[in-house]
Enzyme design. Structure first.
Site, PDB file in Angstrom:
ATOM      1  N   ASP A 199      14.756 -24.869 -53.739  1.00 50.74           N
ATOM      2  CA  ASP A 199      13.843 -24.169 -52.577  1.00 50.74           C
ATOM      3  C   ASP A 199      13.650 -22.966 -52.887  1.00 50.74           C
ATOM      4  O   ASP A 199      12.612 -22.183 -52.686  1.00 50.74           O
ATOM      5  CB  ASP A 199      14.583 -24.154 -51.283  1.00 50.74           C
ATOM      6  CG  ASP A 199      14.668 -25.972 -50.649  1.00 50.74           C
ATOM      7  OD1 ASP A 199      13.637 -26.743 -51.128  1.00 50.74           O
ATOM      8  OD2 ASP A 199      15.688 -25.989 -49.939  1.00 50.74           O
ATOM      9  N   GLU A 231      11.539 -17.084 -43.290  1.00 50.29           N
ATOM     10  CA  GLU A 231      11.877 -16.297 -42.129  1.00 50.29           C
ATOM     11  C   GLU A 231      11.965 -14.791 -42.402  1.00 50.29           C
ATOM     12  O   GLU A 231      11.931 -14.448 -43.757  1.00 50.29           O
ATOM     13  CB  GLU A 231      13.348 -16.696 -41.590  1.00 50.29           C
ATOM     14  CG  GLU A 231      14.693 -16.208 -42.427  1.00 50.29           C
ATOM     15  CD  GLU A 231      14.793 -17.032 -43.523  1.00 50.29           C
ATOM     16  OE1 GLU A 231      14.637 -16.606 -44.861  1.00 50.29           O
ATOM     17  OE2 GLU A 231      15.286 -18.060 -43.633  1.00 50.29           O
ATOM     18  N   ARG A 241      21.824  -6.042 -29.046  1.00 50.37           N
ATOM     19  CA  ARG A 241      22.677  -5.150 -29.667  1.00 50.37           C
ATOM     20  C   ARG A 241      23.488  -6.403 -30.419  1.00 50.37           C
ATOM     21  O   ARG A 241      24.082  -7.465 -29.907  1.00 50.37           O
ATOM     22  CB  ARG A 241      23.750  -4.568 -28.818  1.00 50.37           C
ATOM     23  CG  ARG A 241      23.254  -3.347 -28.015  1.00 50.37           C
ATOM     24  CD  ARG A 241      24.232  -2.705 -27.160  1.00 50.37           C
ATOM     25  NE  ARG A 241      23.724  -1.343 -26.838  1.00 50.37           N
ATOM     26  CZ  ARG A 241      23.014  -1.189 -25.708  1.00 50.37           C
ATOM     27  NH1 ARG A 241      22.392  -2.409 -25.228  1.00 50.37           N
ATOM     28  NH2 ARG A 241      22.538  -0.358 -25.255  1.00 50.37           N
TER      29      ARG A 241
HETATM   30  P1  NAD Z   1      19.312 -19.991 -52.159  1.00 49.15           P
HETATM   31  O1  NAD Z   1      18.312 -20.469 -53.185  1.00 49.15           O
HETATM   32  O2  NAD Z   1      20.664 -19.957 -52.456  1.00 49.15           O
HETATM   33  O3  NAD Z   1      19.145 -20.674 -50.911  1.00 49.15           O
HETATM   34  C1  NAD Z   1      20.070 -20.785 -49.972  1.00 49.15           C
HETATM   35  C2  NAD Z   1      20.094 -22.334 -49.455  1.00 49.15           C
HETATM   36  O4  NAD Z   1      18.985 -22.434 -48.647  1.00 49.15           O
HETATM   37  C3  NAD Z   1      19.876 -23.414 -50.688  1.00 49.15           C
HETATM   38  O5  NAD Z   1      20.565 -24.420 -50.383  1.00 49.15           O
HETATM   39  C4  NAD Z   1      18.315 -23.651 -50.188  1.00 49.15           C
HETATM   40  O6  NAD Z   1      18.168 -25.071 -50.622  1.00 49.15           O
HETATM   41  C5  NAD Z   1      18.347 -23.642 -48.738  1.00 49.15           C
HETATM   42  N1  NAD Z   1      16.927 -23.544 -48.098  1.00 49.15           N
HETATM   43  C6  NAD Z   1      16.023 -22.692 -48.491  1.00 49.15           C
HETATM   44  N2  NAD Z   1      14.767 -22.948 -47.789  1.00 49.15           N
HETATM   45  C7  NAD Z   1      15.247 -23.755 -46.802  1.00 49.15           C
HETATM   46  C8  NAD Z   1      14.671 -24.604 -45.893  1.00 49.15           C
HETATM   47  N3  NAD Z   1      13.259 -24.182 -45.764  1.00 49.15           N
HETATM   48  N4  NAD Z   1      15.300 -25.477 -45.122  1.00 49.15           N
HETATM   49  C9  NAD Z   1      16.596 -25.700 -45.501  1.00 49.15           C
HETATM   50  N5  NAD Z   1      17.202 -25.327 -46.521  1.00 49.15           N
HETATM   51  C10 NAD Z   1      16.630 -24.297 -47.144  1.00 49.15           C
HETATM   52  O7  NAD Z   1      18.833 -18.483 -51.823  1.00 49.15           O
HETATM   53  P2  NAD Z   1      17.519 -17.797 -52.084  1.00 49.15           P
HETATM   54  O8  NAD Z   1      16.756 -18.312 -53.200  1.00 49.15           O
HETATM   55  O9  NAD Z   1      17.793 -16.418 -51.899  1.00 49.15           O
HETATM   56  O10 NAD Z   1      16.733 -18.387 -50.558  1.00 49.15           O
HETATM   57  C11 NAD Z   1      16.675 -17.681 -49.705  1.00 49.15           C
HETATM   58  C12 NAD Z   1      16.712 -18.451 -48.528  1.00 49.15           C
HETATM   59  O11 NAD Z   1      18.289 -18.877 -48.153  1.00 49.15           O
HETATM   60  C13 NAD Z   1      16.473 -17.501 -47.089  1.00 49.15           C
HETATM   61  O12 NAD Z   1      14.843 -17.972 -46.957  1.00 49.15           O
HETATM   62  C14 NAD Z   1      17.302 -18.236 -46.196  1.00 49.15           C
HETATM   63  O13 NAD Z   1      16.695 -19.247 -45.173  1.00 49.15           O
HETATM   64  C15 NAD Z   1      18.657 -18.789 -46.809  1.00 49.15           C
HETATM   65  N6  NAD Z   1      19.835 -18.317 -46.412  1.00 49.15           N
HETATM   66  C16 NAD Z   1      20.505 -18.933 -45.644  1.00 49.15           C
HETATM   67  C17 NAD Z   1      21.603 -18.651 -45.229  1.00 49.15           C
HETATM   68  C18 NAD Z   1      22.436 -19.328 -44.296  1.00 49.15           C
HETATM   69  O14 NAD Z   1      22.354 -20.523 -44.150  1.00 49.15           O
HETATM   70  N7  NAD Z   1      23.436 -18.821 -43.573  1.00 49.15           N
HETATM   71  C19 NAD Z   1      21.832 -17.031 -45.272  1.00 49.15           C
HETATM   72  C20 NAD Z   1      21.015 -16.139 -46.210  1.00 49.15           C
HETATM   73  C21 NAD Z   1      19.857 -17.108 -46.545  1.00 49.15           C
END
Ligand code: NAD
Length: 268
Positions: free
Chosen positions: A45, A122, A147
Site C-alpha cells: 500500500d 489521511e 486538546r
Molecule cells: P507502511 O507501508 O508501513 O504502512 C503501514 C500499514 O498501513 C501497512 O500495513 C499498509 O498495508 C497499511 N495501509 C496503508 N494504507 C492502507 C489502507 N488504505 N487501508 C488499510 N491498510 C492500509 O507505512 P507507509 O508506507 O508510511 O504508509 C503510510 C500509511 O501508514 C499512512 O497513510 C497511515 O494510514 C498508515 N499508518 C498507520 C498507523 C496505525 O495503524 N497506527 C500509524 C501510522 C501510519
C-alpha cells in the site's frame, strides 16, 4: 495507452518489475515514466501511496493498479504470481475505471500564503511538542476546543488505515465523505471533546485554528511535513478523485474481511 511501473525497490519488487516489463514488451505496451495513463505499483500500500503522490499532477488522466509483494494490501490486491494475467488484461483493453474520494487539505499561513494538498489515506496533525490545542469549526461554526495528541482526518479508502487504529469507522469508498478521529483527547471536568469519530459529507468543511502554538507536524499519507506559523487548516472532500483500474471484481467488504477478519471466522 502509456504505462509506468512504481516499485518498492526491494529485491522481490524489482524482480517482479523486470518480469512485468518483459510482459509489457511482449504485448507491445508503451512505457512512459513521465506521463503514464496507468501506473502499476509493485510493493505494498505504501508503494501505491508513493505512486499516487508522484503522479498527482496527472490525477485526472492517470489510473492505478497495485501488485503486492508482501501481504495483501488495500490498494495492492494483485499477487506477484499473477502479473502475466494482469499484463494480459492490460493488453486486452478496455477496462473499467473506479473512482474514489480524496481529502483536500488547505493550509493558511500567518503571512497570508497558502498551500493546498490532496491525501489518498489521511492527513494527521500533531504538535511538535506538548499537548496539541486546536479550535475546531464544523461548517463554519465553532464546535469544540481539542486538546490531546492529535487529529486524523481520513478518506473513505483511508478509513481502514490509521483511522481504523484510532477507533474510526470503516466507510465504503462510494460514500463521498471524510472522517475526523481523535488521538488521545484530554477529557475531564475541565476539558471536553466530542470523543467520537465524526463523518462529514461532501461540501461540509472542518476548519481548525491553532489555540496557542502555531507549529505542527503534519502527515499526508506516508509524507511528513514540519509546518510553521499556521493560521488555519481546512479539510473537505476534494473535487478530484483517485482512479483505479479494475480488471476483476474485488468487493470492498471482501477486502475488509480478508484483511482484518480471520479466514476461518465463518460463524458456527
Ligand atoms: P507502511 O507501508 O508501513 O504502512 C503501514 C500499514 O498501513 C501497512 O500495513 C499498509 O498495508 C497499511 N495501509 C496503508 N494504507 C492502507 C489502507 N488504505 N487501508 C488499510 N491498510 C492500509 O507505512 P507507509 O508506507 O508510511 O504508509 C503510510 C500509511 O501508514 C499512512 O497513510 C497511515 O494510514 C498508515 N499508518 C498507520 C498507523 C496505525 O495503524 N497506527 C500509524 C501510522 C501510519
Amino acid at each position: 495507452m502509456k504505462f509506468a511501473i512504481q516499485s518498492k525497490e526491494d529485491v522481490l519488487s524489482e524482480n517482479v518489475k523486470k518480469q512485468m516489463e518483459r510482459y509489457f514488451q511482449d504485448f507491445q505496451i508503451e512505457m512512459d515514466e513521465e506521463n503514464p495513463d496507468i501506473v502499476v505499483s509493485i510493493g505494498g500500500d505504501g508503494t501505491l501511496l508513493q505512486a499516487f503522490h508522484r503522479y498527482q499532477h496527472r490525477i485526472k488522466e492517470t489510473a492505478f493498479v497495485g501488485v503486492h509483494t508482501g501481504h495483501l494490501g488495500f490498494y495492492a490486491d494483485w499477487l506477484s504470481t499473477e502479473i502475466d494475467k494482469l499484463a494480459e488484461a492490460i493488453a486486452r483493453n478496455p477496462f473499467e475505471i473506479v473512482e474514489y474520494p480524496l481529502l483536500e487539505v488547505l493550509i493558511r499561513y500567518r503571512d497570508g500564503e497558502d498551500s493546498r494538498f490532496i491525501a489518498l489515506n489521511e492527513c494527521t496533525i500533531k504538535s511538535k511538542g506538548g499537548t496539541l490545542v486546536l479550535d475546531i469549526q464544523m461548517k463554519n461554526k465553532y464546535f469544540e476546543t481539542f486538546r490531546g495528541d492529535g487529529l486524523c482526518v481520513s478518506t473513505p479508502t483511508g478509513s481502514t488505515a490509521y483511522n481504523k487504529a484510532l477507533g474510526g469507522a470503516i466507510i465504503h469508498p462510494t460514500i463521498e465523505a471524510f472522517q475526523v478521529t481523535e488521538m488521545a483527547s484530554i477529557n475531564n471536568r475541565v476539558f471536553r471533546t466530542i470523543g467520537s469519530p465524526l463523518i462529514l459529507p461532501k461540501h461540509h468543511t472542518c476548519l481548525i485554528h491553532p489555540n496557542g502554538d502555531t507549529d505542527f507536524q503534519i502527515t499526508l499519507d506516508h509524507l511528513s511535513l514540519d509546518e510553521e506559523n499556521i493560521q488555519s487548516i481546512q479539510f473537505r472532500v476534494a473535487d478530484e478523485k483517485v482512479r483505479f483500474v479494475r480488471f476483476r471484481p474485488f468487493p470492498f467488504w471482501n477486502r475488509v474481511r480478508d484483511a482484518f477478519v480471520a479466514d476461518d471466522n465463518r460463524g458456527i
